[in-house]
Enzyme design. Sequence first.
Site, PDB file in Angstrom:
ATOM      1  CG  ASP A  28      -2.062   0.979   1.092  1.00 47.69           C
ATOM      2  OD1 ASP A  28      -2.449   1.305  -0.049  1.00 47.69           O
ATOM      3  OD2 ASP A  28      -2.566   1.447   2.130  1.00 47.69           O
ATOM      4  CG  ASN A  30       1.935   1.572  -5.171  1.00 45.18           C
ATOM      5  OD1 ASN A  30       2.867   1.421  -4.397  1.00 45.18           O
ATOM      6  ND2 ASN A  30       1.428   0.598  -5.915  1.00 45.18           N
ATOM      7  N   GLY A  31      -0.140   5.469  -4.411  1.00 43.85           N
ATOM      8  CA  GLY A  31      -0.775   6.728  -4.803  1.00 43.85           C
ATOM      9  C   GLY A  31      -0.194   7.903  -4.028  1.00 43.85           C
ATOM     10  CD1 TRP A  33       7.207   6.635  -2.816  1.00 39.76           C
ATOM     11  CD2 TRP A  33       6.731   6.988  -4.979  1.00 39.76           C
ATOM     12  NE1 TRP A  33       8.397   6.676  -3.510  1.00 39.76           N
ATOM     13  CE2 TRP A  33       8.133   6.890  -4.837  1.00 39.76           C
ATOM     14  CE3 TRP A  33       6.200   7.217  -6.253  1.00 39.76           C
ATOM     15  CZ2 TRP A  33       9.014   7.009  -5.916  1.00 39.76           C
ATOM     16  CZ3 TRP A  33       7.061   7.335  -7.327  1.00 39.76           C
ATOM     17  CH2 TRP A  33       8.451   7.229  -7.152  1.00 39.76           C
ATOM     18  NE  ARG A  41      -4.716   6.952  -6.715  1.00 40.93           N
ATOM     19  CZ  ARG A  41      -4.510   6.520  -5.467  1.00 40.93           C
ATOM     20  NH1 ARG A  41      -4.244   7.382  -4.510  1.00 40.93           N
ATOM     21  NH2 ARG A  41      -4.581   5.241  -5.187  1.00 40.93           N
ATOM     22  CG  HIS A  45      -0.510   2.209  -9.271  1.00 41.67           C
ATOM     23  ND1 HIS A  45      -0.694   1.859  -7.961  1.00 41.67           N
ATOM     24  CD2 HIS A  45      -1.611   2.940  -9.610  1.00 41.67           C
ATOM     25  CE1 HIS A  45      -1.851   2.343  -7.531  1.00 41.67           C
ATOM     26  NE2 HIS A  45      -2.426   3.006  -8.512  1.00 41.67           N
ATOM     27  CD1 TRP A  77     -12.995  -5.726  -8.733  1.00 38.44           C
ATOM     28  CD2 TRP A  77     -12.446  -4.849 -10.710  1.00 38.44           C
ATOM     29  NE1 TRP A  77     -12.322  -6.692  -9.444  1.00 38.44           N
ATOM     30  CE2 TRP A  77     -11.975  -6.184 -10.664  1.00 38.44           C
ATOM     31  CE3 TRP A  77     -12.212  -4.096 -11.868  1.00 38.44           C
ATOM     32  CZ2 TRP A  77     -11.286  -6.783 -11.715  1.00 38.44           C
ATOM     33  CZ3 TRP A  77     -11.535  -4.697 -12.921  1.00 38.44           C
ATOM     34  CH2 TRP A  77     -11.084  -6.015 -12.843  1.00 38.44           C
ATOM     35  NE  ARG A  79      -7.840   1.949  -5.300  1.00 32.69           N
ATOM     36  CZ  ARG A  79      -6.632   2.050  -4.791  1.00 32.69           C
ATOM     37  NH1 ARG A  79      -5.634   2.433  -5.547  1.00 32.69           N
ATOM     38  NH2 ARG A  79      -6.415   1.775  -3.523  1.00 32.69           N
ATOM     39  CG  LEU A 139       9.092 -17.281  -3.696  1.00 28.38           C
ATOM     40  CD1 LEU A 139       9.069 -17.364  -2.165  1.00 28.38           C
ATOM     41  CD2 LEU A 139       9.464 -15.854  -4.129  1.00 28.38           C
ATOM     42  CB  ILE A 203      -6.714  -7.235   7.565  1.00 30.26           C
ATOM     43  CG1 ILE A 203      -5.809  -7.497   8.793  1.00 30.26           C
ATOM     44  CG2 ILE A 203      -6.721  -8.475   6.673  1.00 30.26           C
ATOM     45  CD1 ILE A 203      -6.300  -8.576   9.725  1.00 30.26           C
TER      46      ILE A 203
HETATM   47  C1  IPE Z   1      -5.357  -2.771  -0.064  1.00 23.13           C
HETATM   48  O1  IPE Z   1      -5.061  -1.422  -0.265  1.00 23.13           O
HETATM   49  C2  IPE Z   1      -5.329  -3.528  -1.348  1.00 23.13           C
HETATM   50  C3  IPE Z   1      -4.045  -3.582  -2.057  1.00 23.13           C
HETATM   51  C4  IPE Z   1      -2.893  -3.117  -1.652  1.00 23.13           C
HETATM   52  C5  IPE Z   1      -4.065  -4.253  -3.316  1.00 23.13           C
HETATM   53  P1  IPE Z   1      -6.211  -0.318  -0.369  1.00 23.13           P
HETATM   54  O2  IPE Z   1      -5.524   0.986  -0.521  1.00 23.13           O
HETATM   55  O3  IPE Z   1      -7.163  -0.711  -1.425  1.00 23.13           O
HETATM   56  O4  IPE Z   1      -6.931  -0.455   1.039  1.00 23.13           O
HETATM   57  P2  IPE Z   1      -7.804   0.579   1.856  1.00 23.13           P
HETATM   58  O5  IPE Z   1      -8.821   1.138   0.920  1.00 23.13           O
HETATM   59  O6  IPE Z   1      -6.867   1.629   2.364  1.00 23.13           O
HETATM   60  O7  IPE Z   1      -8.372  -0.228   2.970  1.00 23.13           O
HETATM   61  C1  IPE Z   2      -1.687   0.248  -3.360  1.00 21.56           C
HETATM   62  O1  IPE Z   2      -1.477   1.620  -3.398  1.00 21.56           O
HETATM   63  C2  IPE Z   2      -1.924  -0.349  -4.718  1.00 21.56           C
HETATM   64  C3  IPE Z   2      -3.301  -0.783  -4.952  1.00 21.56           C
HETATM   65  C4  IPE Z   2      -4.258  -0.754  -4.090  1.00 21.56           C
HETATM   66  C5  IPE Z   2      -3.606  -1.308  -6.261  1.00 21.56           C
HETATM   67  P1  IPE Z   2      -2.685   2.640  -3.353  1.00 21.56           P
HETATM   68  O2  IPE Z   2      -3.088   2.944  -4.758  1.00 21.56           O
HETATM   69  O3  IPE Z   2      -3.747   2.181  -2.480  1.00 21.56           O
HETATM   70  O4  IPE Z   2      -1.946   3.914  -2.743  1.00 21.56           O
HETATM   71  P2  IPE Z   2      -2.522   4.889  -1.624  1.00 21.56           P
HETATM   72  O5  IPE Z   2      -2.885   4.031  -0.446  1.00 21.56           O
HETATM   73  O6  IPE Z   2      -3.704   5.567  -2.222  1.00 21.56           O
HETATM   74  O7  IPE Z   2      -1.382   5.796  -1.345  1.00 21.56           O
HETATM   75 MG    MG Z   3      -4.142   2.386  -0.473  1.00 18.34          MG
END
Ligand code: IPE
Ligand code: IPE
Ligand code: MG
Length: 259
Positions: A28, A30-31, A33, A41, A45, A77, A79, A139, A203
């Site tokens: 978690d 990436n966005g 960052w 965003r 990724h 989905w 998003r 692995l 989680i």
């Molecule tokens: C959890 O991250 C799912 C993945 C990393 C693939 P999210 O960013 O979707 O989770 P929430 O919305 O903060 O719970």
């Molecule tokens: C996790 O990063 C990747 C996926 C859920 C696909 P996010 O996209 O959730 O990044 P934040 O949490 O918004 O920074």
């Molecule tokens: Mg996230």
Amino acid sequence: MADTNGPAQISERLAGVELPRHIAIVMDGNGRWAQRQGQPRYAGHRAGARSVREVVEACGRLELEALTLFAFSSENWRRPRGEVRVLMQLFRTTLDQELQRLHENDVRLSFIGDRTQFEAGLQRRLTDAEALTAENTGLQLIVATSYGGRWEIAEAARRLAASAARGEVDPQSIDEDAFRGALSLPDVVDPDLFIRTGGERRISNFLLWQMAYTELHFAETLWPDFGTEGLARAIEDYAARDRRFGAVTSYPLKSVRHA
Ligand code: IPE
Ligand code: IPE
Ligand code: MG
């Protein structure tokens, strides 16, 4: 100058440290960052894919049995369509680029999640990648995509109910072992260590059944910055844990499926 802190050095760095057999990671942040650097965003990724490469290589060098990466949740989905499209594209291109190297490194690939949601071409790629690497003994890399823990549990219940309706299973015989047998990958040992990067302490519908006794590690680091160093720290944290599985005395850190 050679990288002295990369995946190639992780075995030395963790020499003598008790290792988990299976690590599960919510990648978690990436966005955030990307946004911190004034970028869209999706740039986060892309940067996250580099961290994936490093962590997969490091887990291979440590000779772990399994690594599960949460790449896309059943809730993702929701998003914006553009972001979902970029994520699917990135998933496809990363798979195409990395598959041969993973195969050469004896990695066995498995995918868990509702793949009926993907377009046919991607579904085929997943099946092909699994078939190509099925005999590998290094692995086991499990990618959770279009995955939700509740979805997996509901699927298992549906399978068992269908078997019972056909008279193949006696409902009275459905115990924890039988239920596990109906999950996506029943033969994979439960995760010993769960890692979530990006600072949130939840989680988010990851491996709900399998994580009953998993040790939890939350890192503030955003996923693109996590890499080998973040992984090494998480494993050191894990090695300091006292796992009791409900009993009074400590169990060895190596996981016990049914404590
Ligand atoms: C959890 O991250 C799912 C993945 C990393 C693939 P999210 O960013 O979707 O989770 P929430 O919305 O903060 O719970
Ligand atoms: C996790 O990063 C990747 C996926 C859920 C696909 P996010 O996209 O959730 O990044 P934040 O949490 O918004 O920074
Ligand atoms: Mg996230």
